[in-house]
Design an enzyme around this catalytic site. Sequence first.
Site, PDB file in Angstrom:
ATOM      1  N   TYR A 142       0.863  -1.192   0.000  1.00  0.00           N
ATOM      2  CA  TYR A 142       0.000   0.000   0.000  1.00  0.00           C
ATOM      3  C   TYR A 142       0.888   1.227   0.000  1.00  0.00           C
ATOM      4  O   TYR A 142       1.849   1.314   0.759  1.00  0.00           O
ATOM      5  CB  TYR A 142      -0.885  -0.007   1.252  1.00  0.00           C
ATOM      6  N   ASP A 237       9.282   2.926  -0.234  1.00  0.00           N
ATOM      7  CA  ASP A 237       8.230   3.572   0.547  1.00  0.00           C
ATOM      8  C   ASP A 237       8.432   3.153   2.003  1.00  0.00           C
ATOM      9  O   ASP A 237       8.025   2.076   2.422  1.00  0.00           O
ATOM     10  CB  ASP A 237       6.851   3.155   0.025  1.00  0.00           C
ATOM     11  N   LYS A 265       4.301   8.813   9.111  1.00  0.00           N
ATOM     12  CA  LYS A 265       4.156   8.173  10.416  1.00  0.00           C
ATOM     13  C   LYS A 265       5.192   8.656  11.448  1.00  0.00           C
ATOM     14  O   LYS A 265       5.041   9.757  11.952  1.00  0.00           O
ATOM     15  CB  LYS A 265       4.112   6.650  10.245  1.00  0.00           C
TER      16      LYS A 265
END
Length: 426
Positions: A142, A237, A265
């Site tokens: 994702y 990523d 995050k």
Amino acid sequence: MNRSDTLFTAAKKVLPGGVNSPVRAFQRVGGHPIFFNKSSGSHLIDVDGKSYIDYVGSWGPMIVGHSHPTVIKKIQTAVGEGLGFGAPTEIETILAEEVIKLMPSIEMIRMVSSGTEATMSAIRVARGYTGRDKIVKFEGCYHGHSDSLLVKAGSGALTLGEPDSLGVPASLAAHTITLDYNNSAQVTETFARIGDDVAAIIVEPIAGNMGLVPPADGFLQTLRKVCDQHGTVLIFDEVMTGFRVALGGAQSHYGVKPDMTTLGKVIGGGMPVGAFGGRADIMNVVAPLGGVYQAGTLSGNPIAMTAGLATLELIQAPGFFERLAEKSEQLTSGLRMRAEQANVSFSTHCVGGMFGFFFTSANPVTGFAQVMNANTDQFNTFFNSMLQQGINLAPSPFESGFISAAHSSEDIEETLRCAEIAFAAL
Ligand SMILES: *Cc1c(COP(=O)(O)O)cnc(C)c1O
């Protein structure tokens, strides 16, 4: 009815599904979401006053524990000086320097406000830099919800991608090729055919959004090799893994250097921050230096930068990641043992401060097909039993778990005691 249920009923009238991000709605696990209103260290407190040991960590950022006093204090000081100025501030440079020090593959960086923005922008930069349209991603990874990345594999591995969401034009999805995670042979074969047309490979160097699936030996090295051969930009990523699995992210853990990295995050310490960066010759194409446009009204917001910087300082304490990894190991080996005792097919992994588990006999789980074969009914029963007992796990079998520095050995022992009861009920 408890207060969470009352609040959820009200929320559903004004927010689609009662939430601002779908996984929070508990659709995978049944029941209603818990509303929280306080946090401290390893614990969350819900609106009815019940306390939980938390393994969601706000989906990753809370690596030093919830409401860490140092982070809160620095934010409070920054708030007193102003919420934002719409002009450069010194702390943006300081955070950039800090990230570059910890992740040497990054020579220049741009701050944004979410992981989605970071990955979307990195793709645009790679396309602008190479002058190519095609990108390669992997099934089960994702990368946020931008159009080019909400794409699943088509009917054959080398066919064009298909949209994975309504509202994504097929013509746009057609530029995204989706391959199997950990299938190095397929990557090599694909690049032999079309490598010179591919702007970028984007990959989670440890897949964390289909549960936790570590890279197989040689997989990341193969990506590095084909990108070098074909002038393709390799994007790691690390929105989830950056500052989570090691101080230098998955790229330092596995010793493979990407051309670009996306972050989110932990870099925001709980506030909305993302970032993309990489080699200076690539980042030079970003506006105002170059022709790839990218901007953000709140990008580099000083309060958000303060939370991120405070968190990055705390995780540099000597032995921080060693202790975190020991806790993850204590948790996953304890779960493995108790599942075995209960005769439950169970597979679990951890890297640094993240962990995952599947109800399956596949061991190790290496890709999306095995993830899809895991037993989700058992997951749901286990999840609900744990929640009932005061253990907050991610409400979906396709998410990773997160441990913080605030989790004590006693927290983990308590979690394992609850798990024994939950396994026995399967
Ligand atoms: C969470 C995540 C994103 C998206 O970040 P948001 O801040 O939710 O937009 C992108 N990539 C990975 C690997 C993630 O884990």
